[in-house]
Scaffold this active site. Structure first.
Site, PDB file in Angstrom:
ATOM      1  N   GLN A   1      15.076  53.782  62.727  1.00 61.85           N
ATOM      2  CA  GLN A   1      16.391  53.255  62.354  1.00 61.85           C
ATOM      3  C   GLN A   1      16.699  53.484  60.875  1.00 61.85           C
ATOM      4  O   GLN A   1      15.928  53.091  60.004  1.00 61.85           O
ATOM      5  CB  GLN A   1      16.464  51.759  62.638  1.00 61.85           C
ATOM      6  CG  GLN A   1      17.879  51.240  62.456  1.00 61.85           C
ATOM      7  CD  GLN A   1      17.972  49.724  62.569  1.00 61.85           C
ATOM      8  OE1 GLN A   1      17.439  49.004  61.755  1.00 61.85           O
ATOM      9  NE2 GLN A   1      18.654  49.257  63.595  1.00 61.85           N
TER      10      GLN A   1
ATOM     11  N   CYS B   1      23.145  45.036  59.863  1.00 65.40           N
ATOM     12  CA  CYS B   1      22.444  44.181  58.906  1.00 65.40           C
ATOM     13  C   CYS B   1      23.467  43.342  58.124  1.00 65.40           C
ATOM     14  O   CYS B   1      24.389  43.880  57.521  1.00 65.40           O
ATOM     15  CB  CYS B   1      21.597  45.020  57.951  1.00 65.40           C
ATOM     16  SG  CYS B   1      20.675  43.961  56.816  1.00 65.40           S
TER      17      CYS B   1
ATOM     18  N   GLY C   1      20.346  39.087  71.578  1.00 65.61           N
ATOM     19  CA  GLY C   1      20.746  37.817  70.981  1.00 65.61           C
ATOM     20  C   GLY C   1      20.288  36.620  71.768  1.00 65.61           C
ATOM     21  O   GLY C   1      20.755  36.380  72.881  1.00 65.61           O
ATOM     22  N   ASP C   2      19.313  35.875  71.198  1.00 63.06           N
ATOM     23  CA  ASP C   2      18.870  34.593  71.737  1.00 63.06           C
ATOM     24  C   ASP C   2      18.139  34.693  73.072  1.00 63.06           C
ATOM     25  O   ASP C   2      18.091  33.701  73.814  1.00 63.06           O
ATOM     26  CB  ASP C   2      20.056  33.627  71.899  1.00 63.06           C
ATOM     27  CG  ASP C   2      20.737  33.322  70.575  1.00 63.06           C
ATOM     28  OD1 ASP C   2      20.157  33.661  69.530  1.00 63.06           O
ATOM     29  OD2 ASP C   2      21.840  32.754  70.594  1.00 63.06           O
TER      30      ASP C   2
HETATM   31  C1  LIG Z   1      13.683  38.792  59.897  1.00 61.40           C
HETATM   32  C2  LIG Z   1      14.633  39.681  60.645  1.00 61.40           C
HETATM   33  C3  LIG Z   1      14.719  41.029  60.286  1.00 61.40           C
HETATM   34  C4  LIG Z   1      15.614  41.871  60.958  1.00 61.40           C
HETATM   35  N1  LIG Z   1      15.633  43.205  60.647  1.00 61.40           N
HETATM   36  C5  LIG Z   1      16.438  44.054  61.339  1.00 61.40           C
HETATM   37  C6  LIG Z   1      16.406  45.471  61.106  1.00 61.40           C
HETATM   38  O1  LIG Z   1      15.629  45.980  60.289  1.00 61.40           O
HETATM   39  N2  LIG Z   1      17.264  46.234  61.835  1.00 61.40           N
HETATM   40  C7  LIG Z   1      18.126  45.709  62.758  1.00 61.40           C
HETATM   41  O2  LIG Z   1      18.882  46.445  63.389  1.00 61.40           O
HETATM   42  N3  LIG Z   1      18.156  44.383  63.013  1.00 61.40           N
HETATM   43  C8  LIG Z   1      17.326  43.557  62.347  1.00 61.40           C
HETATM   44  N4  LIG Z   1      17.311  42.226  62.652  1.00 61.40           N
HETATM   45  C9  LIG Z   1      18.157  41.724  63.747  1.00 61.40           C
HETATM   46  C10 LIG Z   1      17.371  41.728  65.077  1.00 61.40           C
HETATM   47  O3  LIG Z   1      17.085  43.045  65.478  1.00 61.40           O
HETATM   48  C11 LIG Z   1      18.189  41.035  66.176  1.00 61.40           C
HETATM   49  O4  LIG Z   1      19.418  41.698  66.291  1.00 61.40           O
HETATM   50  C12 LIG Z   1      18.426  39.565  65.883  1.00 61.40           C
HETATM   51  O5  LIG Z   1      17.238  38.920  65.469  1.00 61.40           O
HETATM   52  C13 LIG Z   1      18.987  38.825  67.113  1.00 61.40           C
HETATM   53  O6  LIG Z   1      18.121  38.956  68.198  1.00 61.40           O
HETATM   54  P1  LIG Z   1      17.144  37.731  68.667  1.00 61.40           P
HETATM   55  O7  LIG Z   1      18.024  36.556  68.936  1.00 61.40           O
HETATM   56  O8  LIG Z   1      16.462  38.268  69.887  1.00 61.40           O
HETATM   57  O9  LIG Z   1      16.217  37.490  67.514  1.00 61.40           O
HETATM   58  C14 LIG Z   1      16.444  41.364  61.982  1.00 61.40           C
HETATM   59  C15 LIG Z   1      16.348  40.024  62.328  1.00 61.40           C
HETATM   60  C16 LIG Z   1      15.447  39.180  61.688  1.00 61.40           C
HETATM   61  C17 LIG Z   1      15.358  37.740  62.109  1.00 61.40           C
END
Ligand SMILES: Cc1cc2nc3c(=O)[nH]c(=O)nc-3n(C[C@H](O)[C@H](O)[C@H](O)COP(=O)(O)O)c2cc1C
Length: 339
Positions: A70, A100, A201-202
């Site tokens: 990415q 981001c 998401g979630d």
């Molecule tokens: C600490 C942290 C770092 C993240 N870094 C990235 C990243 O490098 N690239 C990206 O596309 N999303 C990044 N995200 C977003 C996650 O890929 C994801 O979209 C987000 O956590 C929501 O999904 P979840 O509810 O399953 O955690 C990051 C999220 C967190 C919490």
């Protein structure tokens, strides 16, 4: 799901998380069943300048392939140069980060800022599309804020410009990671494009991943925070295992994760990662978990961190499996300790 010739072998895969989803964790998730590997975001300028941090982030273990790498950036020329480097390094897919939300990133026009001026971003995508020979994908948000919910418009632009698959995290940039992810935005995008859409998401279990797919029509799901300290979330069979086997499974995975961390990183970074990752492996709600998490996190050496973690694990395992089964667990610990 296929992204051109790359198979996404399962319904759920690990989401990219900067500072967390590094090579050891990605490989562990993959071995547990994560359907495809995605690198953390790699800043295009830093990569081209040869920054050691960016080069480290771009490193992966051969067993992780196929791997989506990415990119984070705003300038078409720099992104193209960085994409070429990643292709040479063996990227199976080039993914563009358009989600981001961090201010230090968006104020440079990167990440979610790319969703603001759709016309200008189409130019960036066009340049990348010409340069990228492997499949090209993007990860977007619901929009910039509640007044600019343009995931559908952005997704259609991406499809028109030849992007082959997208991931939608439906929160807006201003929501960061707060509130509940509005899954209906994923459904709106699915209905508006023909390319495969992955929802995110979630989601904290495969059952929820299936629910997201049923409610939105998305072709697959990315799981981020729900996989922290629980990489077995990607394994269909895990929940069905009898308790002793579940604990044995956890022990195997965590032991391998520690080994990969120590083999992949220098001693200082390995210590840092062990503190973080092992603290996540301390399960909330079990006896002494708060104290154990604190002890793991404040361990002054890798040895201290591991000792604090395994002390908690053995106690939790023995508590969970009372009587004879607890002895089985102890026997397995001895087998593990003696190599
Ligand atoms: C600490 C942290 C770092 C993240 N870094 C990235 C990243 O490098 N690239 C990206 O596309 N999303 C990044 N995200 C977003 C996650 O890929 C994801 O979209 C987000 O956590 C929501 O999904 P979840 O509810 O399953 O955690 C990051 C999220 C967190 C919490």
């Amino acid at each position: 799901m296929w992204i051109r010739d790359v198979e996404v072998a399962g319904i759920a895969r690990l989401a990219p998380m900067a500072g967390i989803s590094n090579a050891p964790f990605r490989l562990i998730a993959r071995e547990c069943g994560s359907a495809l590997t995605t690198s953390e975001e790699i800043d295009a300028i830093s990569l081209i300048r040869g920054s050691p941090v960016a080069l480290d982030i771009a490193r992966y273990l051969p067993e992780e392939r196929p791997i989506a790498m990415q990119l984070l950036g705003a300038d078409a020329g720099l992104l193209v140069a960085a994409a070429e480097l990643l292709q040479e390094q063996g990227a199976s897919i080039i993914d563009l980060n358009m989600g981001c939300p961090m201010r230090k990133i968006t104020r440079q026009g990167k990440g979610a800022a790319l969703m603001q001026d759709v016309c200008a971003t189409a130019g960036v995508i066009r340049a990348l599309r010409k340069a990228v020979r492997v499949p090209f994908t993007a990860k977007i948000r619901g929009g910039w804020d509640d007044d600019h919910l343009n995931a559908v418009e952005v997704a259609q632009m991406l499809e028109d410009e030849g992007v082959e698959a997208i991931v939608v995290h439906p929160r807006t940039r201003s929501q960061l990671f707060t509130g509940k992810a509005p899954w209906d935005v994923i459904r709106d995008v699915v209905e508006a494009v023909r390319i495969p859409v992955t929802g995110n998401g979630d989601v904290t279990s495969l059952a929820q991943a299936r629910e997201m797919m049923a409610l939105t029509g998305c072709a697959g799901v990315m799981i981020g925070r729900g996989a922290l300290g629980r990489p077995w979330i990607f394994d269909e069979g895990f929940e069905r295992l009898p308790a002793p086997e579940r604990w044995a499974y956890k022990r195997r995975v965590i032991t391998r994760h520690i080994d990969l961390i120590e083999r992949t990183f220098d001693a200082r970074y390995a210590h840092n990662q062990l503190r973080k990752q092992l603290a996540w492996y301390v399960e909330a709600g079990l006896p002494h978990s708060n104290a154990a998490r604190h002890a793991v996190h404040s361990g002054r050496s890798a040895e201290e961190v591991k000792a604090a973690y395994w002390a908690w694990f053995e106690e939790a395992c023995a508590n969970a499996l009372s009587g004879e089964t607890a002895n089985d667990c102890g026997a397995e610990r001895l087998a593990w300790a003696s190599g």
